[in-house]
Design an enzyme around this catalytic site. Structure first.
Site, PDB file in Angstrom:
ATOM      1  CD  GLU A   1      30.539  37.566  46.724  1.00 38.19           C
ATOM      2  OE1 GLU A   1      30.800  38.680  47.232  1.00 38.19           O
ATOM      3  OE2 GLU A   1      31.408  36.719  46.447  1.00 38.19           O
TER       4      GLU A   1
ATOM      5  CD  GLU B   1      33.578  35.905  50.328  1.00 39.08           C
ATOM      6  OE1 GLU B   1      34.772  35.712  50.019  1.00 39.08           O
ATOM      7  OE2 GLU B   1      32.618  35.543  49.611  1.00 39.08           O
TER       8      GLU B   1
HETATM    9  C1  IDC Z   1      36.446  38.594  42.674  1.00 39.63           C
HETATM   10  C2  IDC Z   1      36.122  39.208  41.339  1.00 39.63           C
HETATM   11  C3  IDC Z   1      37.368  39.404  40.545  1.00 39.63           C
HETATM   12  C4  IDC Z   1      38.328  40.222  41.377  1.00 39.63           C
HETATM   13  C5  IDC Z   1      38.579  39.572  42.698  1.00 39.63           C
HETATM   14  C6  IDC Z   1      39.452  40.426  43.597  1.00 39.63           C
HETATM   15  O1  IDC Z   1      35.190  38.395  40.660  1.00 39.63           O
HETATM   16  O2  IDC Z   1      37.108  40.026  39.313  1.00 39.63           O
HETATM   17  O3  IDC Z   1      39.535  40.378  40.681  1.00 39.63           O
HETATM   18  O4  IDC Z   1      37.355  39.362  43.377  1.00 39.63           O
HETATM   19  O5  IDC Z   1      40.128  39.628  44.490  1.00 39.63           O
HETATM   20  C7  IDC Z   1      34.302  36.179  46.596  1.00 39.63           C
HETATM   21  C8  IDC Z   1      34.486  37.609  46.891  1.00 39.63           C
HETATM   22  C9  IDC Z   1      34.484  38.426  45.625  1.00 39.63           C
HETATM   23  C10 IDC Z   1      35.220  37.716  44.525  1.00 39.63           C
HETATM   24  C11 IDC Z   1      34.429  36.467  44.175  1.00 39.63           C
HETATM   25  C12 IDC Z   1      35.019  35.658  43.023  1.00 39.63           C
HETATM   26  O6  IDC Z   1      33.540  38.104  47.807  1.00 39.63           O
HETATM   27  O7  IDC Z   1      35.106  39.667  45.905  1.00 39.63           O
HETATM   28  O8  IDC Z   1      35.255  38.555  43.392  1.00 39.63           O
HETATM   29  N1  IDC Z   1      34.334  35.634  45.368  1.00 39.63           N
HETATM   30  O9  IDC Z   1      36.312  35.236  43.319  1.00 39.63           O
HETATM   31  N2  IDC Z   1      34.118  35.219  47.467  1.00 39.63           N
HETATM   32  C13 IDC Z   1      34.071  34.043  46.817  1.00 39.63           C
HETATM   33  C14 IDC Z   1      34.200  34.286  45.464  1.00 39.63           C
END
Ligand code: IDC
Length: 496
Positions: free
Chosen positions: A298, A210
């Site tokens: 995702e 992302e």
């Molecule tokens: C989130 C995880 C969380 C972690 C965080 C790190 O759920 O546990 O602490 O990242 O920054 C994304 C991302 C994905 C995110 C997820 C939810 O690709 O890494 O995971 N998310 O926030 N994009 C949109 C949402």
């Protein structure tokens, strides 16, 4: 309105209490023997921790008929892209649906053979995404151990192959918002991976999860062209997924200026259903209609933080649209982290052999969706109507202008007795507001009330009399009172 309008509601339905898995599916099959669903409200989640119930011990069982098994490497082979579609070796359209790991550095324990087997055989997943953060703690380009992380990827790629699933090697940029920040490392990493896996038909590459922080499409495109050149140098036909600006949402920018030097490129769109709705769906449709091959590598059914409330109605609208275009989609995430998007409850320490008790609400939704026990169209229709999704255990009756939905949420055994949890929704379908309500629910035998919320509860032998609280008695015309529920032991609801 003058005086109080008391609604006397006698419910005339019967409830099946078979010991089967996951009733929340709204299943097309096995409905008669549907098992109560896992609890879904936050209040319920709290209860989960305290309950020492001996709920389902059954393992998840495969309910798929043979002819509904999804695409798999042994059948559809190496994939390629034609127009907007992902295709199998015989030119047949392929849609991948599965799950992403959480950060491999944080949750390596789910990269195991048995877990992958279960995800494929029992959950119907035909793809697994191996998410390797590049810059978060333990990240590949920061303080992580690259050899350890590559070892996990190799294990994951191998297990996926053994279980006949496709696998996505995901270079999970996030806080390093511009992929060019670690361009050299990315090229070296993908050089190594694509050299190792050039002959493997089941491997796809996702080169920048992302991009964000204002990183524009032209910067992503230039990064992508470099990394794609590296991968295709080893494996000319590999399918490669490219992130888009603004956390992989601005597919319109890629559609306006796609990569033309290489084949088999798809562009990612990520959504979280409780945050991203019509606007992002509009962008998706427009990009696909403009000819862009999109891959949803995702998504979550909660909000973009990966937590918060689940929005099943929006999730249904999303899956409906993705199915319409045959777009692949991969759910976030395979872990037991205490966050809504994790498919396992945080109380579950197993790394395979999951049973109903172990699965979170997101997990239950995913299981139902992947196994086809909840059609996207059903969920979408519920969303479009602004209503709650109806499931097999929902019993709906009209009483005057009030529609009462009684849902059996769960049941388990405690102290030798069956315990039942029900949720009620009361919808005022008239054009007049009401000021309070009362419900009478008959049971098959005498019951004991162990808990009740958002109502006043009185057991009268085989009858449960529920009246509104001051704060939820008034139901405006056309709206509903929800989050009313109770737990009883001794007997299930009796309707006839
Ligand atoms: C989130 C995880 C969380 C972690 C965080 C790190 O759920 O546990 O602490 O990242 O920054 C994304 C991302 C994905 C995110 C997820 C939810 O690709 O890494 O995971 N998310 O926030 N994009 C949109 C949402």
């Amino acid at each position: 309105m003058k005086g109080k309008k008391i609604l006397q509601i006698i419910l005339l339905l019967s409830v099946m209490l078979g010991a089967v898995w996951l009733s929340g599916c709204g299943s097309k099959k096995g409905l008669e023997e549907t098992k109560p669903a896992a609890k879904s409200t936050e209040k319920d989640a709290e209860k989960d921790k305290t309950e020492k119930s001996a709920a389902a011990k059954d393992e998840i069982t495969d309910v798929r008929p043979e002819d509904e098994k999804p695409a798999a490497p042994s059948v559809t082979g190496a994939l390629h892209v034609e127009g907007t579609r992902l295709m199998g070796r015989g030119g047949e359209p392929v849609q991948l649906k599965g799950i992403s790991t959480h950060g491999l550095a944080w949750f390596p324990q789910y990269v195991n053979k048995e877990c992958f087997r279960e995800l494929h055989e029992k959950w119907n997943a035909n793809v697994i995404r191996l998410a390797m953060y590049t810059a978060e703690s333990g990240g590949y380009c920061t303080d992580g151990d690259p050899e350890y992380l590559k070892g996990l990827i190799r294990d994951g790629v191998r297990y996926a192959k053994e279980q006949d699933m496709y696998v996505i090697i995901d270079w999970h940029i996030l806080s390093d918002n511009n992929p060019n920040m670690h361009l050299a490392e990315a090229k070296a990493f993908f050089e190594e991976m694509s050299a190792d896996y050039a002959g493997e038909e089941h491997v796809l590459y996702e080169i920048c999860n992302e991009p964000n922080g204002g990183t524009g499409w032209s910067e992503i495109k230039s990064y992508a062209e470099e990394v794609i050149g590296t991968i295709h140098g080893n494996d000319p036909d590999a399918v490669i997924l490219v992130g888009t600006p603004n956390w992989s949402q601005f597919v319109d920018e890629a559609a306006a200026d796609p990569i033309t030097d290489y084949e088999n490129i798809m562009y990612t769109l990520h959504f979280y259903a409780a945050t991203h709705t019509d606007d992002l769906r509009g962008k998706l449709s427009a990009a696909v209609e403009a000819g862009l091959p999109v891959f949803v590598s995702e998504y979550g059914i909660c909000d973009a933080s990966g937590s918060g409330a689940i929005d099943e109605a929006q999730a249904g609208l999303w899956t409906e649209l993705l199915d319409k275009y045959g777009i692949s989609y991969v759910a976030w995430n395979l872990s037991n982290k205490e966050e809504t998007s994790a498919i396992l409850k945080s109380s579950c320490s197993k790394t395979s052999g999951f049973s109903e008790e172990d699965i979170s609400d997101s997990g239950r939704w995913l299981y139902c969706m992947l196994t086809g026990e909840m059609s996207a169209a059903d969920a979408g229709t519920a969303g479009a109507a602004g209503g709650e999704q109806k499931t097999q255990t929902d019993h709906v009756i009209m009483s005057g202008n009030i529609e009462v939905t009684v849902r059996l949420k769960n049941s388990w055994e405690e102290g030798g007795k069956e315990v039942f949890q029900y949720d009620l929704t009361l919808k005022n379908l008239s054009d007049q507001d009401c000021t309070d309500w009362a419900v009478d629910i008959p049971f098959q035998s005498e019951i004991a009330l162990s808990d009740g919320w958002n109502g006043n509860y009185e057991v009268q032998g085989k009858n449960l009399h529920i009246t509104s609280k001051e704060y939820n008695g008034a139901i405006t015309a056309g709206t509903a009172a929800a989050d009313v529920g109770f737990i009883v032991s001794g007997g299930s609801v009796a309707f006839e």
